[in-house]
Scaffold this active site. Sequence first.
Site, PDB file in Angstrom:
ATOM      1  N   ASP A  73       0.856  -1.187   0.000  1.00 55.97           N
ATOM      2  CA  ASP A  73       0.000   0.000   0.000  1.00 55.97           C
ATOM      3  C   ASP A  73       0.895   1.241   0.000  1.00 55.97           C
ATOM      4  O   ASP A  73       2.073   1.169   0.352  1.00 55.97           O
ATOM      5  CB  ASP A  73      -0.912   0.016   1.232  1.00 55.97           C
ATOM      6  N   SER A  74       0.280   2.362  -0.352  1.00 53.52           N
ATOM      7  CA  SER A  74       1.023   3.627  -0.328  1.00 53.52           C
ATOM      8  C   SER A  74       1.368   4.036   1.106  1.00 53.52           C
ATOM      9  O   SER A  74       2.243   4.878   1.298  1.00 53.52           O
ATOM     10  CB  SER A  74       0.187   4.712  -0.998  1.00 53.52           C
ATOM     11  N   TYR A 123      -0.456   8.650  -2.632  1.00 51.39           N
ATOM     12  CA  TYR A 123      -0.323   8.397  -4.071  1.00 51.39           C
ATOM     13  C   TYR A 123      -1.516   9.010  -4.835  1.00 51.39           C
ATOM     14  O   TYR A 123      -1.437   9.221  -6.030  1.00 51.39           O
ATOM     15  CB  TYR A 123      -0.321   6.895  -4.346  1.00 51.39           C
ATOM     16  N   GLY A 124      -2.593   9.207  -4.115  1.00 51.41           N
ATOM     17  CA  GLY A 124      -3.858   9.581  -4.770  1.00 51.41           C
ATOM     18  C   GLY A 124      -3.847  10.924  -5.448  1.00 51.41           C
ATOM     19  O   GLY A 124      -4.727  11.247  -6.232  1.00 51.41           O
ATOM     20  N   ASN A 170      -5.935   1.116  -3.810  1.00 54.62           N
ATOM     21  CA  ASN A 170      -6.799   1.257  -4.990  1.00 54.62           C
ATOM     22  C   ASN A 170      -6.116   2.073  -6.078  1.00 54.62           C
ATOM     23  O   ASN A 170      -6.243   1.769  -7.262  1.00 54.62           O
ATOM     24  CB  ASN A 170      -8.101   1.956  -4.587  1.00 54.62           C
ATOM     25  N   GLU A 173      -6.675   9.313   8.784  1.00 54.70           N
ATOM     26  CA  GLU A 173      -5.309   9.356   9.321  1.00 54.70           C
ATOM     27  C   GLU A 173      -5.271  10.073  10.672  1.00 54.70           C
ATOM     28  O   GLU A 173      -4.420   9.799  11.505  1.00 54.70           O
ATOM     29  CB  GLU A 173      -4.359  10.030   8.322  1.00 54.70           C
ATOM     30  N   CYS A 222     -11.011   3.015  -1.675  1.00 56.28           N
ATOM     31  CA  CYS A 222      -9.790   3.572  -1.078  1.00 56.28           C
ATOM     32  C   CYS A 222      -9.552   2.813   0.220  1.00 56.28           C
ATOM     33  O   CYS A 222     -10.497   2.542   0.963  1.00 56.28           O
ATOM     34  CB  CYS A 222      -9.993   5.063  -0.803  1.00 56.28           C
ATOM     35  N   HIS A 229      -8.591   3.536   3.052  1.00 51.88           N
ATOM     36  CA  HIS A 229      -8.964   4.132   4.340  1.00 51.88           C
ATOM     37  C   HIS A 229     -10.462   4.064   4.641  1.00 51.88           C
ATOM     38  O   HIS A 229     -10.866   4.172   5.791  1.00 51.88           O
ATOM     39  CB  HIS A 229      -8.568   5.614   4.347  1.00 51.88           C
TER      40      HIS A 229
HETATM   41  N1  DGL Z   1      -3.999   3.816  -0.396  1.00 51.93           N
HETATM   42  C1  DGL Z   1      -4.631   4.836  -1.218  1.00 51.93           C
HETATM   43  C2  DGL Z   1      -5.781   4.195  -2.010  1.00 51.93           C
HETATM   44  O1  DGL Z   1      -6.340   3.175  -1.628  1.00 51.93           O
HETATM   45  C3  DGL Z   1      -5.118   6.002  -0.392  1.00 51.93           C
HETATM   46  C4  DGL Z   1      -4.015   6.876   0.164  1.00 51.93           C
HETATM   47  C5  DGL Z   1      -3.183   7.543  -0.918  1.00 51.93           C
HETATM   48  O2  DGL Z   1      -3.669   8.499  -1.566  1.00 51.93           O
HETATM   49  O3  DGL Z   1      -2.069   7.106  -1.118  1.00 51.93           O
HETATM   50  O4  DGL Z   1      -6.135   4.691  -3.043  1.00 51.93           O
END
Ligand code: DGL
Length: 248
Positions: free
Chosen positions: A7-8, A39-40, A71, A150, A180, A182
């Site tokens: 994951d990011s 990453y989003g 995602n 967060e 997503c 979160h």
């Molecule tokens: N893990 C990212 C997602 O599921 C969310 C957090 C990010 O923007 O990196 O898209």
Amino acid sequence: MKVGVFDSGIGGLTVVKSLLQHRLFEEIIYFGDTARVPYGSKDKNTIIRYAIEAVEFFKNFELDLIIVACNTVSAYALQEMRESATCPVIGVVEAGILATANALRDRNSNVLILGTKATVNSKAYEIGLNKLSFTNVQAKATPLFVQLVEEEIFSGEILEAAFRHYFSDMETPNALILGCTHFPLISKALSNYFGEQTLLIHSGDAIVEYLESEFSFYRKYTNPKLQFFASENPEALRTIARKWLYEN
Ligand code: DGL
């Protein structure tokens, strides 16, 4: 089976939680790119470059499978990850699309996808759902929810204000894709807002459903070995993992 979960950042722990609940793996190695999250809000080439670096990191572990919990990465970089990996790579977007199709018989159902800006811009969910004949699909980028989660804000006034900000002009959907990592952490608040009749599609549960349909699991692992790695402050990741995986 030994699995890597990428994951990011910390959000992919929601997927690990589902894997643990279903006891599918003997060993889970989690890597969160906490130094470079989110990453989003990044562009496609950057997301692909970071994702390939994660594949390189996982090569130290002789994995049987990589699960992309993010995602945003699943929407943009799955193909490139598959090309550089030495084991299968699966992502939550494909799993979420299949879980939605399995849960909703009526292809005219109103489906709302929530995700990061990058995931929504990719149209990955819409394209997949349209291929399965869904006709009434909308997506909405809701990046504020990432920040709120967060901050461990899972309910209350600030979150409700964010719901009004994003959803006040929207119809109640038949299904809401939590696109997503979160968002499962605010699923109760989302259910309260939209009502119990809205079906929530959770990436973690979707990936378990997908794994069970694609692979044979011959036994359950009650006490899997878990290892957590992060590109920045791994101790903070381990602390949040103890909380999210075992307390909530
Ligand atoms: N893990 C990212 C997602 O599921 C969310 C957090 C990010 O923007 O990196 O898209």
